[in-house]
Design a protein around this motif. Structure first.
Motif, PDB file in Angstrom:
ATOM      1  N   SER A   1      59.560  12.643  18.225  1.00  0.00           N
ATOM      2  CA  SER A   1      58.365  13.082  17.486  1.00  0.00           C
ATOM      3  C   SER A   1      58.485  14.363  16.886  1.00  0.00           C
ATOM      4  O   SER A   1      58.255  14.746  15.815  1.00  0.00           O
ATOM      5  N   LEU A   2      58.609  15.177  17.940  1.00  0.00           N
ATOM      6  CA  LEU A   2      59.096  16.707  17.606  1.00  0.00           C
ATOM      7  C   LEU A   2      60.012  16.829  16.463  1.00  0.00           C
ATOM      8  O   LEU A   2      60.098  17.334  15.528  1.00  0.00           O
ATOM      9  N   ARG A   3      61.316  16.136  16.628  1.00  0.00           N
ATOM     10  CA  ARG A   3      62.418  16.195  15.821  1.00  0.00           C
ATOM     11  C   ARG A   3      61.796  15.950  14.288  1.00  0.00           C
ATOM     12  O   ARG A   3      62.165  16.236  13.307  1.00  0.00           O
ATOM     13  N   GLN A   4      61.128  14.536  14.337  1.00  0.00           N
ATOM     14  CA  GLN A   4      60.820  13.947  13.148  1.00  0.00           C
ATOM     15  C   GLN A   4      59.754  14.872  12.312  1.00  0.00           C
ATOM     16  O   GLN A   4      60.181  14.828  10.992  1.00  0.00           O
ATOM     17  N   VAL A   5      58.853  15.400  12.996  1.00  0.00           N
ATOM     18  CA  VAL A   5      57.747  16.428  12.540  1.00  0.00           C
ATOM     19  C   VAL A   5      58.426  17.621  12.155  1.00  0.00           C
ATOM     20  O   VAL A   5      57.730  18.019  10.944  1.00  0.00           O
TER      21      VAL A   5
ATOM     22  N   ALA B   1      60.030  22.123   8.997  1.00  0.00           N
ATOM     23  CA  ALA B   1      59.134  22.898   9.431  1.00  0.00           C
ATOM     24  C   ALA B   1      59.338  23.830  10.485  1.00  0.00           C
ATOM     25  O   ALA B   1      60.098  23.575  11.570  1.00  0.00           O
ATOM     26  N   ASP B   2      58.558  24.952  10.786  1.00  0.00           N
ATOM     27  CA  ASP B   2      58.645  25.841  11.870  1.00  0.00           C
ATOM     28  C   ASP B   2      58.009  25.366  13.019  1.00  0.00           C
ATOM     29  O   ASP B   2      56.606  25.213  13.078  1.00  0.00           O
ATOM     30  N   PRO B   3      58.641  24.749  14.149  1.00  0.00           N
ATOM     31  CA  PRO B   3      58.052  24.539  15.134  1.00  0.00           C
ATOM     32  C   PRO B   3      57.267  25.141  16.124  1.00  0.00           C
ATOM     33  O   PRO B   3      56.821  25.326  17.225  1.00  0.00           O
ATOM     34  N   GLY B   4      57.432  26.913  15.767  1.00  0.00           N
ATOM     35  CA  GLY B   4      56.887  27.809  16.647  1.00  0.00           C
ATOM     36  C   GLY B   4      55.744  27.934  16.787  1.00  0.00           C
ATOM     37  O   GLY B   4      55.178  28.551  17.878  1.00  0.00           O
ATOM     38  N   LYS B   5      54.709  27.193  15.964  1.00  0.00           N
ATOM     39  CA  LYS B   5      53.344  27.267  16.039  1.00  0.00           C
ATOM     40  C   LYS B   5      53.240  26.503  17.297  1.00  0.00           C
ATOM     41  O   LYS B   5      51.904  26.681  17.645  1.00  0.00           O
TER      42      LYS B   5
ATOM     43  N   ALA C   1      49.394  20.190  26.834  1.00  0.00           N
ATOM     44  CA  ALA C   1      50.256  19.282  26.494  1.00  0.00           C
ATOM     45  C   ALA C   1      49.708  18.205  25.549  1.00  0.00           C
ATOM     46  O   ALA C   1      50.458  17.672  24.482  1.00  0.00           O
ATOM     47  N   ALA C   2      48.533  17.674  25.986  1.00  0.00           N
ATOM     48  CA  ALA C   2      48.024  16.602  25.377  1.00  0.00           C
ATOM     49  C   ALA C   2      47.645  16.967  23.734  1.00  0.00           C
ATOM     50  O   ALA C   2      47.621  16.165  22.939  1.00  0.00           O
ATOM     51  N   ASP C   3      47.205  18.153  23.684  1.00  0.00           N
ATOM     52  CA  ASP C   3      46.910  18.721  22.339  1.00  0.00           C
ATOM     53  C   ASP C   3      48.090  18.798  21.380  1.00  0.00           C
ATOM     54  O   ASP C   3      48.045  18.466  20.063  1.00  0.00           O
ATOM     55  N   ILE C   4      49.338  19.220  21.931  1.00  0.00           N
ATOM     56  CA  ILE C   4      50.605  19.111  21.177  1.00  0.00           C
ATOM     57  C   ILE C   4      51.226  17.712  20.877  1.00  0.00           C
ATOM     58  O   ILE C   4      51.334  17.343  19.546  1.00  0.00           O
ATOM     59  N   THR C   5      50.778  16.613  21.841  1.00  0.00           N
ATOM     60  CA  THR C   5      51.156  15.399  21.570  1.00  0.00           C
ATOM     61  C   THR C   5      50.413  14.654  20.571  1.00  0.00           C
ATOM     62  O   THR C   5      50.890  14.163  19.654  1.00  0.00           O
ATOM     63  N   ARG C   6      49.099  15.084  20.636  1.00  0.00           N
ATOM     64  CA  ARG C   6      48.253  14.565  19.445  1.00  0.00           C
ATOM     65  C   ARG C   6      48.476  14.983  18.220  1.00  0.00           C
ATOM     66  O   ARG C   6      48.668  14.499  17.261  1.00  0.00           O
ATOM     67  N   HIS C   7      48.845  16.248  18.089  1.00  0.00           N
ATOM     68  CA  HIS C   7      49.379  17.125  16.942  1.00  0.00           C
ATOM     69  C   HIS C   7      50.688  16.185  16.389  1.00  0.00           C
ATOM     70  O   HIS C   7      50.609  15.973  15.234  1.00  0.00           O
ATOM     71  N   LEU C   8      51.543  16.051  17.109  1.00  0.00           N
ATOM     72  CA  LEU C   8      52.703  15.526  16.737  1.00  0.00           C
ATOM     73  C   LEU C   8      52.499  13.965  16.095  1.00  0.00           C
ATOM     74  O   LEU C   8      53.081  13.698  15.032  1.00  0.00           O
ATOM     75  N   LEU C   9      51.580  13.416  17.031  1.00  0.00           N
ATOM     76  CA  LEU C   9      51.376  11.930  16.446  1.00  0.00           C
ATOM     77  C   LEU C   9      50.472  11.824  15.238  1.00  0.00           C
ATOM     78  O   LEU C   9      50.785  11.067  14.281  1.00  0.00           O
ATOM     79  N   ASP C  10      49.551  12.860  14.974  1.00  0.00           N
ATOM     80  CA  ASP C  10      48.837  13.005  13.653  1.00  0.00           C
ATOM     81  C   ASP C  10      49.787  13.071  12.432  1.00  0.00           C
ATOM     82  O   ASP C  10      49.402  12.673  11.327  1.00  0.00           O
ATOM     83  N   HIS C  11      50.917  13.942  12.834  1.00  0.00           N
ATOM     84  CA  HIS C  11      51.923  14.232  11.567  1.00  0.00           C
ATOM     85  C   HIS C  11      53.065  13.360  11.580  1.00  0.00           C
ATOM     86  O   HIS C  11      53.896  13.537  10.691  1.00  0.00           O
ATOM     87  N   LEU C  12      53.105  12.497  12.515  1.00  0.00           N
ATOM     88  CA  LEU C  12      54.349  11.698  12.478  1.00  0.00           C
ATOM     89  C   LEU C  12      54.550  10.688  11.081  1.00  0.00           C
ATOM     90  O   LEU C  12      55.435  10.618  10.799  1.00  0.00           O
ATOM     91  N   VAL C  13      53.675   9.845  10.894  1.00  0.00           N
ATOM     92  CA  VAL C  13      53.515   9.114   9.659  1.00  0.00           C
ATOM     93  C   VAL C  13      53.810   9.754   8.442  1.00  0.00           C
ATOM     94  O   VAL C  13      54.939   9.239   7.525  1.00  0.00           O
ATOM     95  N   GLY C  14      53.212  10.951   8.128  1.00  0.00           N
ATOM     96  CA  GLY C  14      53.588  11.769   6.908  1.00  0.00           C
ATOM     97  C   GLY C  14      54.988  12.320   7.196  1.00  0.00           C
ATOM     98  O   GLY C  14      55.550  12.144   6.064  1.00  0.00           O
TER      99      GLY C  14
END
Length: 115
Positions: free
Chosen positions: A23-27, A33-37, A47-60
């Protein structure tokens, strides 16, 4: 960013499984995009906040990287389409129905009593 991969950092907890890394790689990598944020602990305290963020942006991210010549769906439409079954399950109390079905199907598979 390497320091954020320490055992107690939220980012380290968010990328422990192959799915998380993918997910990190795809997003981020796939879109440039810069993963620094993701290291911003005020924005992502756990960690759950990062996971939720990745999943929220995965489809796009997945829809935005279609190979040339292939049909590309609109990310907002796809997210709406994919979320529809989730809303249906929540509103229809499917969990209760599934639990009852498991009990019934489990009873059907029980061994026959001895004569």
């Amino acid at each position: 960013m390497v320091a954020e991969l320490a055992a107690d950092a939220p980012l380290a907890g968010a990328v422990r499984t192959p799915l998380d890394l993918w997910s990190l790689r795809q997003v981020y990598v796939g879109t440039g995009a810069d993963p620094g944020k993701l290291t911003d602990r005020s924005r992502f305290p756990a960690a759950a906040d990062i996971t939720r963020h990745l999943l929220d942006h995965l489809v796009g991210a997945l829809l935005g990287t279609s190979p040339p010549g292939r049909r590309c769906w609109d990310a907002e439409d796809a997210a709406r389409w994919l979320s529809w079954p989730v809303h249906q399950f929540r509103h229809a109390e499917v969990h209760d129905h599934l639990a009852r079905a498991e009990v019934v199907s489990g009873a059907d598979r029980s061994p026959n009593p001895l004569p």
